[in-house]
Design an enzyme around this catalytic site. Structure first.
Site, mmCIF file in Angstrom:
data_model
loop_
_atom_site.group_PDB
_atom_site.id
_atom_site.type_symbol
_atom_site.label_atom_id
_atom_site.label_comp_id
_atom_site.label_asym_id
_atom_site.label_seq_id
_atom_site.Cartn_x
_atom_site.Cartn_y
_atom_site.Cartn_z
ATOM 1 N N HIS A 30 0.839 -1.202 0.000
ATOM 2 C CA HIS A 30 0.000 0.000 0.000
ATOM 3 C C HIS A 30 0.876 1.255 0.000
ATOM 4 O O HIS A 30 2.061 1.198 0.358
ATOM 5 C CB HIS A 30 -0.832 0.093 1.290
ATOM 6 C CG HIS A 30 -1.802 -1.010 1.500
ATOM 7 N ND1 HIS A 30 -3.113 -0.924 1.126
ATOM 8 C CD2 HIS A 30 -1.649 -2.239 2.072
ATOM 9 C CE1 HIS A 30 -3.750 -2.054 1.462
ATOM 10 N NE2 HIS A 30 -2.878 -2.862 2.034
ATOM 11 N N TYR B 197 -1.645 -1.806 9.516
ATOM 12 C CA TYR B 197 -0.606 -2.462 8.701
ATOM 13 C C TYR B 197 0.367 -3.249 9.585
ATOM 14 O O TYR B 197 0.526 -2.949 10.769
ATOM 15 C CB TYR B 197 0.212 -1.422 7.929
ATOM 16 C CG TYR B 197 -0.613 -0.512 7.059
ATOM 17 C CD1 TYR B 197 -1.185 -0.964 5.876
ATOM 18 C CD2 TYR B 197 -0.797 0.828 7.417
ATOM 19 C CE1 TYR B 197 -1.937 -0.122 5.068
ATOM 20 C CE2 TYR B 197 -1.551 1.682 6.616
ATOM 21 C CZ TYR B 197 -2.113 1.195 5.440
ATOM 22 O OH TYR B 197 -2.855 2.043 4.652
ATOM 23 N N HIS C 270 -2.390 -3.113 -3.570
ATOM 24 C CA HIS C 270 -3.793 -2.979 -3.158
ATOM 25 C C HIS C 270 -4.705 -2.885 -4.385
ATOM 26 O O HIS C 270 -5.762 -3.486 -4.443
ATOM 27 C CB HIS C 270 -3.908 -1.711 -2.288
ATOM 28 C CG HIS C 270 -5.226 -1.547 -1.609
ATOM 29 N ND1 HIS C 270 -5.491 -0.454 -0.832
ATOM 30 C CD2 HIS C 270 -6.342 -2.316 -1.578
ATOM 31 C CE1 HIS C 270 -6.734 -0.560 -0.355
ATOM 32 N NE2 HIS C 270 -7.260 -1.682 -0.788
ATOM 33 N N LYS D 49 -9.014 1.460 -6.678
ATOM 34 C CA LYS D 49 -7.905 2.156 -6.024
ATOM 35 C C LYS D 49 -6.710 2.324 -6.950
ATOM 36 O O LYS D 49 -6.497 1.524 -7.856
ATOM 37 C CB LYS D 49 -7.436 1.350 -4.794
ATOM 38 C CG LYS D 49 -8.556 0.905 -3.884
ATOM 39 C CD LYS D 49 -8.606 1.747 -2.630
ATOM 40 C CE LYS D 49 -9.712 1.260 -1.716
ATOM 41 N NZ LYS D 49 -10.017 2.190 -0.655
ATOM 42 N N CYS E 92 -3.725 2.818 -5.259
ATOM 43 C CA CYS E 92 -2.759 2.336 -4.270
ATOM 44 C C CYS E 92 -2.083 1.047 -4.728
ATOM 45 O O CYS E 92 -2.795 0.119 -5.097
ATOM 46 C CB CYS E 92 -3.524 2.103 -2.965
ATOM 47 S SG CYS E 92 -2.559 1.400 -1.648
HETATM 48 ZN ZN ZN Z 1 -3.966 0.547 -0.040
#
Ligand code: ZN
Length: 139
Positions: free
Chosen positions: A10, A39, A115, A122, A124
């Site tokens: 991420h 995380y 991600h 997303k 990410c």
């Molecule tokens: Zn992420």
């Protein structure tokens, strides 16, 4: 012991040069009512590998995939004008690879993904983790 099938990369979606660290994310995630940083690892711009949740704990970083994954977040992912961008510093790139090499040795059957590979809505982590770490994928 959890079965780890995914190592998910991420970004924190902060602008390049952000001084954020794990402690800041930890505070933010607690403010959401979570039990600390979601995380397992956070990598600020200086390349320190900071440990959040233990690998034995389920993280909170990727809907529907937390139970079987490890979540790593680098600080950054946004350009100065607020657009998704790979803002990793050299130190972050070096540390991220080192961490992924160690995790690959520990969980050789786990896929390394971004991600966005699990949630197409997303951006990410703003780079292609699958291809960048092709040499660390299960084979
Ligand atoms: Zn992420």
């Amino acid at each position: 012991m959890r079965t780890i099938t995914l190592i998910i990369v991420h970004c924190s979606a902060n602008r390049a040069g952000s001084a954020l660290r794990l402690a800041d994310i930890d505070r933010y995630h607690r403010s959401l009512g979570w039990k600390g940083c979601g995380y397992h690892y956070v990598i600020p711009t200086d390349g320190t590998i900071e440990t959040g949740r233990t690998e034995a704990e389920v993280g909170a970083h990727c809907k529907k995939h937390n139970r079987h994954s490890i979540g790593i977040c680098y600080i950054g992912g946004m350009s100065a004008d607020g657009k998704p961008a790979d803002t990793r510093t050299d130190a972050q790139r070096t540390s991220l690879r080192k961490l992924l090499e160690a995790l690959h040795r520990k969980y050789p059957r786990a896929l390394i993904v971004g991600h966005r590979d699990l949630d197409p809505q997303k951006d990410c982590p703003c780079f292609n983790a699958v291809s960048e770490y092709a040499d660390l994928q299960p084979h």
